[in-house]
Design an enzyme around this catalytic site. Sequence first.
Site, short mmCIF file in Angstrom:
data_model
loop_
_atom_site.label_atom_id
_atom_site.label_comp_id
_atom_site.label_asym_id
_atom_site.label_seq_id
_atom_site.Cartn_x
_atom_site.Cartn_y
_atom_site.Cartn_z
N ARG A 70 0.84 -1.21 0.00
CA ARG A 70 0.00 0.00 0.00
C ARG A 70 0.87 1.25 0.00
O ARG A 70 0.56 2.25 -0.64
CB ARG A 70 -0.96 0.01 1.19
N TYR A 122 -16.88 16.84 -14.49
CA TYR A 122 -17.30 15.44 -14.60
C TYR A 122 -18.36 15.17 -13.52
O TYR A 122 -18.25 15.66 -12.39
CB TYR A 122 -16.07 14.55 -14.39
N ASP A 194 -8.17 18.97 -14.38
CA ASP A 194 -8.52 17.61 -14.80
C ASP A 194 -8.25 17.53 -16.30
O ASP A 194 -8.95 18.15 -17.10
CB ASP A 194 -9.99 17.32 -14.47
N LYS A 219 -9.35 6.36 -18.86
CA LYS A 219 -9.67 6.84 -20.20
C LYS A 219 -8.42 6.75 -21.10
O LYS A 219 -7.98 5.66 -21.39
CB LYS A 219 -10.25 8.25 -20.11
C1 LIG Z 1 -14.10 9.32 -15.92
C2 LIG Z 1 -13.70 10.67 -15.45
C3 LIG Z 1 -13.39 10.91 -14.10
C4 LIG Z 1 -13.55 9.84 -13.04
O1 LIG Z 1 -12.63 8.82 -13.20
P1 LIG Z 1 -12.92 7.29 -12.73
O2 LIG Z 1 -11.63 6.63 -13.10
O3 LIG Z 1 -14.10 6.79 -13.48
O4 LIG Z 1 -13.16 7.33 -11.26
C5 LIG Z 1 -12.98 12.18 -13.74
N1 LIG Z 1 -12.87 13.18 -14.66
C6 LIG Z 1 -13.17 12.98 -15.95
C7 LIG Z 1 -13.06 14.13 -16.91
C8 LIG Z 1 -13.59 11.73 -16.39
O5 LIG Z 1 -13.90 11.57 -17.69
#
Ligand SMILES: *Cc1c(COP(=O)(O)O)cnc(C)c1O
Length: 419
Positions: A70, A122, A194, A219
């Site tokens: 961890r 998001y 982000d 993603k």
């Molecule tokens: C999918 C997404 C998230 C969240 O990520 P997870 O891995 O699904 O928890 C945050 N910001 C954006 C822009 C996203 O597309």
Amino acid sequence: MSPSHLQNSNAAIDTPPRPPTPEHRFGTLAVHSGAHHDPTTGAVIAPISLSTTFAQTGVGKPVGAYEYTRSANPNRDNFEQAVAALEHAKYALAFSSGSATTATILQSLAAGSHVVSVSDVYGGTHRYFTKVAAAHGVHVTFSPCIEVDVEELIRPNETKLVWIETPSNPTLGLVDIRKVASIAHQHGILVVVDNTFMSPYIQNPLDHGADIVVHSVTKYINGHSDVLMGVAAFNSDALKERLSFLQNAIGAVPSPFDCWLAHRGLKTLHLRAREATRNATTVAEALEASPLVQSVNYPGLNSHPQRAVALKQHRDGMGGGMLSFRIKGGQEAAERFCQNTRIFTLAESLGGIESLVEVPSSMTHAGIPREQREAAGVFDDLVRMSCGIEDADDLKADVLRALEKSAITSKSDAANGQA
Ligand SMILES: *Cc1c(COP(=O)(O)O)cnc(C)c1O
């Protein structure tokens, strides 16, 4: 095995290829950063370190750099090094999801802290800000035009963070990171971006003044729709101390296997991001030229209202793989379109090698009240597409065919007097 053989093989392995340095370009960094040869076997690809614990030679004297998985794990370290190199950061920390990354950053704030955020975040980020952070005494103010009113929204001594998502989801609006960061920094406030939609290949927010860049690795960075993971990258030693403490204390960390998979995915990010951009550009241009389409949101088009920001902030003005458009014929046409595509799969998520399509108002953004949603441009006839790395001409043909099929029914609706 003779001792001399051992010596020879060790001698060969003791001269590993030199690690990549910042003067190398993106592809070289993507392939080689954090990709060390195994010092005992010479394996070019790192083994997956599944062991949860690491032997110690004396009390408090671990054999190597690791004690308990961890706190730190070789595969996580490798992945974090690679992301740091690609985001021009000194440090990166990986988490079990993009959402866990957001949560950990918000938990680093003391109770009573205030955050200014863009409105179009998001959905999961919005949920955390409004339903979880508030319970810990951290309050968030949302702004639909943060470049204009960030200064006004800053509360002296209370505001600790500005949260930006650019491009926004699903309307692909852009924020000038430098503009917001210079105002925030005058007040000693940190800026988080982000960068999930652009990936580090197209945009490096730290170069434009951001203090922390976050990704849903789920993603583009992993890119193969088979890992849930997140990462934050930054330069400050103080942030490293605080956030790695929380990474270990909260424990929302990814598995060694997921780190290994995401690291493998990251090595082809430049190829995938270029192809996805080429495909999205082809599809966006075809949509823009179609009489069956009302409007197209794509930062790679000259018609995009913040095209100048894309030219300044994105590599070669690239638009990325995401786009959205309003189809003629309302919600029904939007739903029919998604069911009529053959290559684009009707599904949530984005950034994978396969193309996806969805209707945000009934899927990813269904939780937002209609009035608020429409104010942000998310109408019932809006279709969001994630272009993968299939062939551009096939994607274009698929989209045009699905448009025709959806529109034929719309025309018969019109003939029935429903238009
Ligand atoms: C999918 C997404 C998230 C969240 O990520 P997870 O891995 O699904 O928890 C945050 N910001 C954006 C822009 C996203 O597309």
